[in-house]
Write an enzyme that holds these catalytic residues in place. Structure first.
Site, PDB file in Angstrom:
ATOM      1  N   LYS A   1      -6.703  -1.296   8.890  1.00  0.00           N
ATOM      2  CA  LYS A   1      -5.767  -0.941   7.829  1.00  0.00           C
ATOM      3  C   LYS A   1      -4.516  -0.287   8.399  1.00  0.00           C
ATOM      4  CE  LYS A   1      -5.811   2.828   5.519  1.00  0.00           C
ATOM      5  NZ  LYS A   1      -6.171   3.999   4.689  1.00  0.00           N
TER       6      LYS A   1
ATOM      7  N   ASP B   1      -6.143  -0.555   1.216  1.00  0.00           N
ATOM      8  CA  ASP B   1      -6.724   0.762   0.978  1.00  0.00           C
ATOM      9  C   ASP B   1      -7.441   0.724  -0.365  1.00  0.00           C
ATOM     10  OD1 ASP B   1      -4.736   0.756  -0.929  1.00  0.00           O
ATOM     11  OD2 ASP B   1      -3.877   2.686  -0.349  1.00  0.00           O
TER      12      ASP B   1
END
Length: 223
Positions: free
Chosen positions: A121, A139
């Site tokens: 991420k 997220d």
């Protein structure tokens, strides 16, 4: 509405209403962004932005951060979540930047993920924000919003969500679509009690069609 039509509607809406969406983290260069993103894990951008000025002032580059004293760095970031782990990650990240990357931030997901504290991420955030690469950082907001709207189907993991999104979003828009979905989840499609009455995506949203619209069509019981 087909899945492609749903994506087309969402993209068109955000292009009209959020053409300049960007990260809310404050930074001046890729090094500062990387530090801020590492600190932002399970923490609000607002809190991170309150914390980073002192960090950036004391450690303006990888070289200085690589020589940081753990206790001193911890004292600067102790107000955020998991300050101990993040302090160790930041120092380790800076040391590797110095030894393996000449103090510069690499711009591939694979290289970034070698750094302590940097997962997929974070690597996707850095490459998409700094270099507009077509990488989708997933997220909790992106995961939730994509599923609610119906952009993703039975995506059980962040990686599955990422793969489905980049399949349907034009590659030149992936970098900004990341921000569209995050900000929409942060301010409109919130985890509890989403603000559907304020949402322009209702015509394309599976959650609204299934859970909210039927309630508005129920006639009151005559007494």
């Amino acid at each position: 509405m087909t899945r492609k039509e749903r994506f087309d509607f969402v993209i068109k809406y955000f292009q009209q209403h959020a053409p300049n969406a960007e990260t809310e983290l404050l930074y001046d260069n890729p090094f500062q962004l990387l530090v801020a993103v590492i600190l932002s894990a399970q923490c609000t951008d607002k809190r991170v932005n309150m914390t980073t000025p002192a960090v950036f002032d004391k450690y303006p580059d990888a070289e200085s951060l690589s020589k940081a004293n753990y206790e001193e760095l911890f004292s600067l970031v102790k107000s955020i979540s998991y300050p101990g782990n993040k302090s160790r990650h930041l120092i380790g990240m800076a040391k590797m930047l110095v030894t393996d990357f000449n103090g510069e931030i690499p711009m591939t997901v694979e290289e970034l993920m070698k750094l302590p504290g940097v997962g997929r991420k974070t690597a996707n955030v850095i490459t998409s924000v700094v270099d507009a690469q077509p990488n989708m950082a997933v997220d909790t907001h992106v995961f939730r919003v994509s599923a609610r709207i119906g952009l993703t189907v039975n995506a059980k993991t962040p990686l599955a969500t990422e793969m489905q999104l980049i399949k349907y979003i034009p590659s030149n828009l992936v970098y900004i679509a990341h921000h569209w979905l995050i900000l929409h989840g942060r301010y409109i499609c919130v985890a509890r009690n989403p603000k559907c009455d304020q949402c322009g995506l209702r015509p394309a949203c599976k959650y609204f069609q299934k859970n909210v619209l039927p309630r508005t069509l129920i006639s009151p019981i005559n007494e």
